[in-house]
Design a protein around this motif. Structure first.
Motif, PDB file in Angstrom:
ATOM      1  N   SER A  18       0.811  -1.217   0.000  1.00 16.43           N
ATOM      2  CA  SER A  18       0.000   0.000   0.000  1.00 16.43           C
ATOM      3  C   SER A  18       0.848   1.273   0.000  1.00 16.43           C
ATOM      4  O   SER A  18       0.331   2.362  -0.236  1.00 16.43           O
ATOM      5  N   LEU A  19       2.156   1.137   0.233  1.00 11.49           N
ATOM      6  CA  LEU A  19       3.048   2.297   0.224  1.00 11.49           C
ATOM      7  C   LEU A  19       3.798   2.471  -1.092  1.00 11.49           C
ATOM      8  O   LEU A  19       4.504   3.461  -1.274  1.00 11.49           O
ATOM      9  N   ILE A  20       3.637   1.529  -2.004  1.00 14.32           N
ATOM     10  CA  ILE A  20       4.337   1.620  -3.283  1.00 14.32           C
ATOM     11  C   ILE A  20       3.869   2.871  -4.022  1.00 14.32           C
ATOM     12  O   ILE A  20       2.671   3.138  -4.139  1.00 14.32           O
ATOM     13  N   GLY A  21       4.835   3.653  -4.486  1.00 11.51           N
ATOM     14  CA  GLY A  21       4.537   4.876  -5.228  1.00 11.51           C
ATOM     15  C   GLY A  21       4.337   6.103  -4.359  1.00 11.51           C
ATOM     16  O   GLY A  21       4.068   7.181  -4.872  1.00 11.51           O
ATOM     17  N   THR A  22       4.463   5.952  -3.049  1.00 12.72           N
ATOM     18  CA  THR A  22       4.297   7.107  -2.168  1.00 12.72           C
ATOM     19  C   THR A  22       5.651   7.743  -1.873  1.00 12.72           C
ATOM     20  O   THR A  22       6.690   7.097  -1.935  1.00 12.72           O
ATOM     21  N   LYS A  23       5.625   9.039  -1.554  1.00 14.81           N
ATOM     22  CA  LYS A  23       6.809   9.787  -1.153  1.00 14.81           C
ATOM     23  C   LYS A  23       6.792   9.890   0.369  1.00 14.81           C
ATOM     24  O   LYS A  23       5.820  10.378   0.945  1.00 14.81           O
ATOM     25  N   LEU A  24       7.848   9.401   1.024  1.00 11.15           N
ATOM     26  CA  LEU A  24       7.917   9.394   2.480  1.00 11.15           C
ATOM     27  C   LEU A  24       8.881  10.480   2.959  1.00 11.15           C
ATOM     28  O   LEU A  24      10.026  10.544   2.508  1.00 11.15           O
ATOM     29  N   LEU A  25       8.405  11.334   3.860  1.00 14.89           N
ATOM     30  CA  LEU A  25       9.209  12.426   4.385  1.00 14.89           C
ATOM     31  C   LEU A  25       9.309  12.348   5.900  1.00 14.89           C
ATOM     32  O   LEU A  25       8.373  11.902   6.569  1.00 14.89           O
ATOM     33  N   ILE A  26      10.430  12.796   6.444  1.00 14.46           N
ATOM     34  CA  ILE A  26      10.598  12.892   7.888  1.00 14.46           C
ATOM     35  C   ILE A  26      10.139  14.288   8.300  1.00 14.46           C
ATOM     36  O   ILE A  26      10.585  15.290   7.741  1.00 14.46           O
ATOM     37  N   VAL A  27       9.223  14.332   9.271  1.00 12.99           N
ATOM     38  CA  VAL A  27       8.637  15.594   9.710  1.00 12.99           C
ATOM     39  C   VAL A  27       8.920  15.788  11.197  1.00 12.99           C
ATOM     40  O   VAL A  27       8.663  14.898  12.010  1.00 12.99           O
ATOM     41  N   ALA A  28       9.448  16.968  11.544  1.00 12.22           N
ATOM     42  CA  ALA A  28       9.647  17.345  12.946  1.00 12.22           C
ATOM     43  C   ALA A  28       8.408  18.107  13.397  1.00 12.22           C
ATOM     44  O   ALA A  28       7.997  19.073  12.759  1.00 12.22           O
ATOM     45  N   ARG A  29       7.813  17.669  14.482  1.00 12.26           N
ATOM     46  CA  ARG A  29       6.609  18.328  15.015  1.00 12.26           C
ATOM     47  C   ARG A  29       6.962  19.714  15.541  1.00 12.26           C
ATOM     48  O   ARG A  29       8.003  19.907  16.153  1.00 12.26           O
ATOM     49  N   LEU A  30       6.068  20.695  15.275  1.00 16.79           N
ATOM     50  CA  LEU A  30       6.279  22.077  15.690  1.00 16.79           C
ATOM     51  C   LEU A  30       5.169  22.534  16.622  1.00 16.79           C
ATOM     52  O   LEU A  30       4.029  22.086  16.516  1.00 16.79           O
ATOM     53  N   SER A  31       5.498  23.498  17.475  1.00 22.19           N
ATOM     54  CA  SER A  31       4.483  24.150  18.309  1.00 22.19           C
ATOM     55  C   SER A  31       3.768  25.213  17.468  1.00 22.19           C
ATOM     56  O   SER A  31       4.142  25.462  16.313  1.00 22.19           O
ATOM     57  N   GLU A  32       2.784  25.875  18.072  1.00 22.15           N
ATOM     58  CA  GLU A  32       2.062  26.925  17.357  1.00 22.15           C
ATOM     59  C   GLU A  32       2.952  28.122  17.046  1.00 22.15           C
ATOM     60  O   GLU A  32       2.631  28.935  16.166  1.00 22.15           O
ATOM     61  N   THR A  33       4.102  28.243  17.726  1.00 22.16           N
ATOM     62  CA  THR A  33       5.055  29.320  17.432  1.00 22.16           C
ATOM     63  C   THR A  33       6.140  28.852  16.470  1.00 22.16           C
ATOM     64  O   THR A  33       7.130  29.538  16.272  1.00 22.16           O
ATOM     65  N   LEU A  34       5.947  27.673  15.900  1.00 22.18           N
ATOM     66  CA  LEU A  34       6.845  27.047  14.930  1.00 22.18           C
ATOM     67  C   LEU A  34       8.181  26.614  15.536  1.00 22.18           C
ATOM     68  O   LEU A  34       9.164  26.459  14.836  1.00 22.18           O
ATOM     69  N   ALA A  35       8.198  26.389  16.839  1.00 24.82           N
ATOM     70  CA  ALA A  35       9.391  25.864  17.517  1.00 24.82           C
ATOM     71  C   ALA A  35       9.307  24.336  17.534  1.00 24.82           C
ATOM     72  O   ALA A  35       8.246  23.781  17.821  1.00 24.82           O
ATOM     73  N   PRO A  36      10.416  23.644  17.240  1.00 22.13           N
ATOM     74  CA  PRO A  36      10.404  22.177  17.275  1.00 22.13           C
ATOM     75  C   PRO A  36      10.125  21.664  18.688  1.00 22.13           C
ATOM     76  O   PRO A  36      10.593  22.245  19.661  1.00 22.13           O
ATOM     77  N   ASP A  37       9.349  20.576  18.793  1.00 18.64           N
ATOM     78  CA  ASP A  37       9.061  20.024  20.120  1.00 18.64           C
ATOM     79  C   ASP A  37       9.892  18.777  20.423  1.00 18.64           C
ATOM     80  O   ASP A  37       9.734  18.159  21.459  1.00 18.64           O
ATOM     81  N   GLY A  38      10.770  18.402  19.509  1.00 21.95           N
ATOM     82  CA  GLY A  38      11.674  17.279  19.755  1.00 21.95           C
ATOM     83  C   GLY A  38      11.240  15.946  19.184  1.00 21.95           C
ATOM     84  O   GLY A  38      12.007  15.000  19.190  1.00 21.95           O
ATOM     85  N   SER A  39      10.011  15.834  18.688  1.00 16.77           N
ATOM     86  CA  SER A  39       9.565  14.549  18.140  1.00 16.77           C
ATOM     87  C   SER A  39       9.526  14.607  16.613  1.00 16.77           C
ATOM     88  O   SER A  39       9.337  15.660  16.016  1.00 16.77           O
ATOM     89  N   THR A  40       9.728  13.444  15.999  1.00 18.74           N
ATOM     90  CA  THR A  40       9.676  13.330  14.542  1.00 18.74           C
ATOM     91  C   THR A  40       8.770  12.171  14.154  1.00 18.74           C
ATOM     92  O   THR A  40       8.475  11.290  14.968  1.00 18.74           O
ATOM     93  N   GLU A  41       8.364  12.181  12.899  1.00 17.77           N
ATOM     94  CA  GLU A  41       7.483  11.142  12.381  1.00 17.77           C
ATOM     95  C   GLU A  41       7.715  11.023  10.879  1.00 17.77           C
ATOM     96  O   GLU A  41       8.104  11.990  10.226  1.00 17.77           O
ATOM     97  N   ILE A  42       7.472   9.847  10.342  1.00 21.34           N
ATOM     98  CA  ILE A  42       7.510   9.650   8.895  1.00 21.34           C
ATOM     99  C   ILE A  42       6.083   9.809   8.382  1.00 21.34           C
ATOM    100  O   ILE A  42       5.157   9.197   8.918  1.00 21.34           O
ATOM    101  N   ALA A  43       5.914  10.639   7.358  1.00 20.71           N
ATOM    102  CA  ALA A  43       4.581  10.896   6.808  1.00 20.71           C
ATOM    103  C   ALA A  43       4.598  10.745   5.295  1.00 20.71           C
ATOM    104  O   ALA A  43       5.603  11.045   4.638  1.00 20.71           O
ATOM    105  N   VAL A  44       3.477  10.293   4.743  1.00 24.99           N
ATOM    106  CA  VAL A  44       3.311  10.217   3.298  1.00 24.99           C
ATOM    107  C   VAL A  44       2.960  11.605   2.798  1.00 24.99           C
ATOM    108  O   VAL A  44       2.107  12.293   3.361  1.00 24.99           O
ATOM    109  N   ASP A  45       3.631  12.051   1.739  1.00 19.50           N
ATOM    110  CA  ASP A  45       3.418  13.382   1.187  1.00 19.50           C
ATOM    111  C   ASP A  45       2.453  13.318   0.008  1.00 19.50           C
ATOM    112  O   ASP A  45       2.727  12.677  -0.992  1.00 19.50           O
ATOM    113  N   TRP A  46       1.303  14.019   0.131  1.00 18.16           N
ATOM    114  CA  TRP A  46       0.309  14.061  -0.942  1.00 18.16           C
ATOM    115  C   TRP A  46       0.292  15.406  -1.657  1.00 18.16           C
ATOM    116  O   TRP A  46      -0.458  15.579  -2.616  1.00 18.16           O
ATOM    117  N   VAL A  47       1.096  16.383  -1.190  1.00 21.48           N
ATOM    118  CA  VAL A  47       0.970  17.746  -1.716  1.00 21.48           C
ATOM    119  C   VAL A  47       2.250  18.289  -2.338  1.00 21.48           C
ATOM    120  O   VAL A  47       2.304  19.449  -2.722  1.00 21.48           O
TER     121      VAL A  47
END
Length: 94
Positions: A18-47
């Motif tokens: 189900s992941l074939i053909g998808t673009k996988l990116l590493i994303v660092a989570r941000l606060s509402e002030t755009l400061a990193p909160d220290g956690s990351t996640e892999i996400a499929v990019d649709w945009v």
């Protein structure tokens, strides 16, 4: 959903069908002030997000509903690229 910043890519030649053909990116989570909160996640990019861009990430079942992928293993999807963020009258460029 949460705000995140794209900090890298993941290449996986062996993965669930189900992941074939998808673009996988590493994303660092941000606060509402755009400061990193220290956690990351892999996400499929649709945009078409790129490295360094601030994005909107949808998680869980909402992430799978993007582009008709309800039966996939996707747990996080990039669903938007952020232009600006405004918090209580403060405005910041992404």
């Amino acid at each position: 959903m949460y705000l995140g910043k794209v900090i890298g890519t993941v290449v996986s030649t062996s993965k669930d069908e189900s992941l074939i053909g998808t673009k996988l990116l590493i994303v660092a989570r941000l606060s509402e002030t755009l400061a990193p909160d220290g956690s990351t996640e892999i996400a499929v990019d649709w945009v078409g997000a790129g490295n360094g861009e601030v994005v909107i990430v949808s998680c869980g079942s909402g992430a799978r509903q993007t582009n008709g992928h309800e039966d996939t293993v996707i747990d996080a999807s990039i669903v938007g690229i952020v232009d600006t963020v405004e918090v209580h009258g403060q405005r910041g460029a992404a």
